[in-house]
Design a protein around this motif. Structure first.
Motif: not given
Length: 140
Positions: A11-14, A47-61
């Protein structure tokens, strides 16, 4: 939970992604990055790795198409023998969203740019030189 929002996006990141405007930058930082000393707006994604987070962020931004390079990585310090295999993972993820080139910034230049970022996302990523800056574009 919301439909279409990857579960890795807190929620904080969104909220941060929604608040950012065109040209604002966000840093996705590895576990060694001094996030708290570089900004007052830190989002924890331990607890999260950057590749998964990068993929998620780029799917939205969307990334900024009005700049030569809306993506920047911290380049390896000369003489450091650190492995940067994570960069290949980044390129594969980025290529799914854009053809934007990646800029490589010297360590202290990266830190200075990070200080001006809208927010820094502190992750649990243990790969060295995994820090990445993304410049937000416009939604068309």
């Amino acid at each position: 939970m919301l439909k279409g929002i990857p579960p890795i996006i807190s929620p904080d990141l969104i909220k941060i992604l929604m608040e950012m405007g065109h040209g604002d930058e966000i840093v996705l930082a590895d576990c060694n990055f001094p996030a708290a000393s570089h900004t007052s707006r830190v989002v924890r994604c331990d607890g999260h790795g950057l590749p998964d987070l990068l993929k998620a962020v780029l799917s939205l931004m969307p990334l900024d198409t009005y700049t030569d390079s809306p993506i920047a990585l911290m380049s390896v310090v000369p003489g450091d023998l650190a492995e940067t295999t994570i960069w290949h993972k980044y390129r594969c993820i980025i290529d799914q969203e854009t053809t934007s080139p990646i800029d490589y910034l010297e360590r202290y230049a990266f830190y200075e740019r990070a200080k001006k970022a809208y927010a820094i996302v502190a992750t649990g990523e243990r790969a060295l030189y995994a820090n990445i800056i993304l410049k937000k574009g416009i939604f068309v």
